[in-house]
Design an enzyme around this catalytic site. Structure first.
Site, PDB file in Angstrom:
ATOM      1  N   HIS A   5       0.843  -1.203   0.000  1.00 28.96           N
ATOM      2  CA  HIS A   5       0.000   0.000   0.000  1.00 28.96           C
ATOM      3  C   HIS A   5       0.878   1.253   0.000  1.00 28.96           C
ATOM      4  O   HIS A   5       0.622   2.204  -0.749  1.00 28.96           O
ATOM      5  CB  HIS A   5      -0.889   0.050   1.255  1.00 28.96           C
ATOM      6  CG  HIS A   5      -1.924  -1.026   1.354  1.00 28.96           C
ATOM      7  ND1 HIS A   5      -2.103  -1.806   2.469  1.00 28.96           N
ATOM      8  CD2 HIS A   5      -2.866  -1.437   0.462  1.00 28.96           C
ATOM      9  CE1 HIS A   5      -3.108  -2.641   2.277  1.00 28.96           C
ATOM     10  NE2 HIS A   5      -3.580  -2.445   1.063  1.00 28.96           N
TER      11      HIS A   5
ATOM     12  N   LYS B  82     -17.935  -6.157   8.232  1.00 27.47           N
ATOM     13  CA  LYS B  82     -16.752  -7.023   8.171  1.00 27.47           C
ATOM     14  C   LYS B  82     -15.956  -6.887   9.463  1.00 27.47           C
ATOM     15  O   LYS B  82     -15.679  -5.776   9.910  1.00 27.47           O
ATOM     16  CB  LYS B  82     -15.897  -6.581   6.966  1.00 27.47           C
ATOM     17  CG  LYS B  82     -14.947  -7.644   6.454  1.00 27.47           C
ATOM     18  CD  LYS B  82     -14.457  -7.242   5.063  1.00 27.47           C
ATOM     19  CE  LYS B  82     -12.959  -7.249   4.959  1.00 27.47           C
ATOM     20  NZ  LYS B  82     -12.461  -6.696   3.712  1.00 27.47           N
TER      21      LYS B  82
ATOM     22  N   ARG C 259      -2.156  -5.844  -8.248  1.00 27.22           N
ATOM     23  CA  ARG C 259      -1.055  -6.781  -7.986  1.00 27.22           C
ATOM     24  C   ARG C 259      -0.919  -7.820  -9.083  1.00 27.22           C
ATOM     25  O   ARG C 259       0.180  -8.184  -9.471  1.00 27.22           O
ATOM     26  CB  ARG C 259      -1.285  -7.512  -6.655  1.00 27.22           C
ATOM     27  CG  ARG C 259      -1.051  -6.653  -5.454  1.00 27.22           C
ATOM     28  CD  ARG C 259      -1.542  -7.324  -4.219  1.00 27.22           C
ATOM     29  NE  ARG C 259      -2.974  -7.587  -4.331  1.00 27.22           N
ATOM     30  CZ  ARG C 259      -3.755  -7.914  -3.324  1.00 27.22           C
ATOM     31  NH1 ARG C 259      -3.251  -8.072  -2.128  1.00 27.22           N
ATOM     32  NH2 ARG C 259      -5.044  -8.107  -3.501  1.00 27.22           N
TER      33      ARG C 259
ATOM     34  N   SER D 236      -3.021  -7.630   3.157  1.00 23.51           N
ATOM     35  CA  SER D 236      -3.248  -7.468   4.600  1.00 23.51           C
ATOM     36  C   SER D 236      -3.567  -8.828   5.225  1.00 23.51           C
ATOM     37  O   SER D 236      -3.100  -9.134   6.327  1.00 23.51           O
ATOM     38  CB  SER D 236      -4.408  -6.505   4.854  1.00 23.51           C
ATOM     39  OG  SER D 236      -4.115  -5.234   4.327  1.00 23.51           O
TER      40      SER D 236
HETATM   41  O1  PNS Z   1      -9.035  -2.767   0.864  1.00 19.81           O
HETATM   42  P1  PNS Z   1     -10.302  -3.246   0.225  1.00 19.81           P
HETATM   43  O2  PNS Z   1     -11.207  -3.888   1.257  1.00 19.81           O
HETATM   44  O3  PNS Z   1     -10.067  -4.098  -0.982  1.00 19.81           O
HETATM   45  O4  PNS Z   1     -11.053  -1.909  -0.296  1.00 19.81           O
HETATM   46  C1  PNS Z   1     -12.293  -1.999  -0.964  1.00 19.81           C
HETATM   47  C2  PNS Z   1     -12.939  -0.612  -1.044  1.00 19.81           C
HETATM   48  C3  PNS Z   1     -13.065  -0.010   0.348  1.00 19.81           C
HETATM   49  C4  PNS Z   1     -12.105   0.279  -1.915  1.00 19.81           C
HETATM   50  C5  PNS Z   1     -14.342  -0.815  -1.691  1.00 19.81           C
HETATM   51  O5  PNS Z   1     -14.993  -1.878  -1.055  1.00 19.81           O
HETATM   52  C6  PNS Z   1     -15.215   0.406  -1.587  1.00 19.81           C
HETATM   53  O6  PNS Z   1     -14.984   1.401  -2.248  1.00 19.81           O
HETATM   54  N1  PNS Z   1     -16.229   0.305  -0.704  1.00 19.81           N
HETATM   55  C7  PNS Z   1     -17.125   1.408  -0.416  1.00 19.81           C
HETATM   56  C8  PNS Z   1     -18.533   1.100  -0.890  1.00 19.81           C
HETATM   57  C9  PNS Z   1     -18.658   1.434  -2.377  1.00 19.81           C
HETATM   58  O7  PNS Z   1     -18.428   2.534  -2.813  1.00 19.81           O
HETATM   59  N2  PNS Z   1     -19.079   0.412  -3.145  1.00 19.81           N
HETATM   60  C10 PNS Z   1     -19.211   0.579  -4.555  1.00 19.81           C
HETATM   61  C11 PNS Z   1     -17.955   0.146  -5.297  1.00 19.81           C
HETATM   62  S1  PNS Z   1     -17.738  -1.593  -5.031  1.00 19.81           S
END
Ligand code: PNS
Length: 163
Positions: free
Chosen positions: A17, A41, A90, A127
């Site tokens: 990150h 979660k 990645r 992570s």
């Molecule tokens: O580190 P992660 O868990 O892969 O991050 C995922 C994240 C937080 C970027 C994604 O789940 C997100 O943007 N969630 C917020 C809800 C949202 O906007 N959902 C619509 C796009 S999936």
């Protein structure tokens, strides 16, 4: 690019990150790391802990700050006037999901996503993998910032801390 956001759960932040934040900080004048408040979660670190660990990990990047968001990322983007997301990719396995999110965010609010290819030395890193290694006493130095290594040690040394 004037401003950009790097969103994620960051439970916890890894050196992969930090590599993406560093490169984003060279692409945009101002970068915000937006940490998802995820009430469904289960996370190892609390929201405050994740934010503190991020702040400790990007203190050397003067145009990078940390914020939190709940709900849709595009709503945070609208409120902050941010039109660009920068994310790391990645491997091909990340691509389908990331493309879907990028297309959805564009459809919802014309928020563009730019991908940076993760440095190959971190392409195996996540992570989840870091937590797994730390849980069983493995050495995570070089995989996460020092503050995160110390926090993981503390978490798993506390009875029930990593439950
Ligand atoms: O580190 P992660 O868990 O892969 O991050 C995922 C994240 C937080 C970027 C994604 O789940 C997100 O943007 N969630 C917020 C809800 C949202 O906007 N959902 C619509 C796009 S999936």
């Amino acid at each position: 690019m004037r401003s950009a956001v790097c969103p994620g759960s960051f439970d916890p932040v890894t050196n992969g990150h930090v590599d993406v934040f560093t490169r984003a900080s060279e692409m945009a004048d101002k970068v915000t790391i937006a940490v998802l408040v995820n009430r469904t979660k289960q996370s190892l670190f609390t929201l405050d802990e994740r934010v503190e660990l991020l702040q400790a990990s990007v203190g050397h990047l003067s145009n990078v700050s940390v914020d939190v968001f709940e709900g849709l990322l595009v709503d945070w983007c609208r409120a902050q006037g941010v039109k660009h997301v920068i994310k790391g990719l990645r491997a091909v396995s990340d691509f389908d999901y990331e493309l879907q999110m990028a297309q959805l965010n564009f459809r919802l609010a014309e928020v563009e996503t730019a991908f940076v290819s993760t440095n190959p030395k971190y392409s195996f890193l996540s992570s989840s993998i870091v937590k797994e290694v730390a849980r069983y006493g493995g050495d995570v130095s070089g995989l996460v910032p020092d503050a995160v290594r110390a926090a993981l040690q503390k978490k798993f040394a506390t009875p029930g801390g990593g439950a």
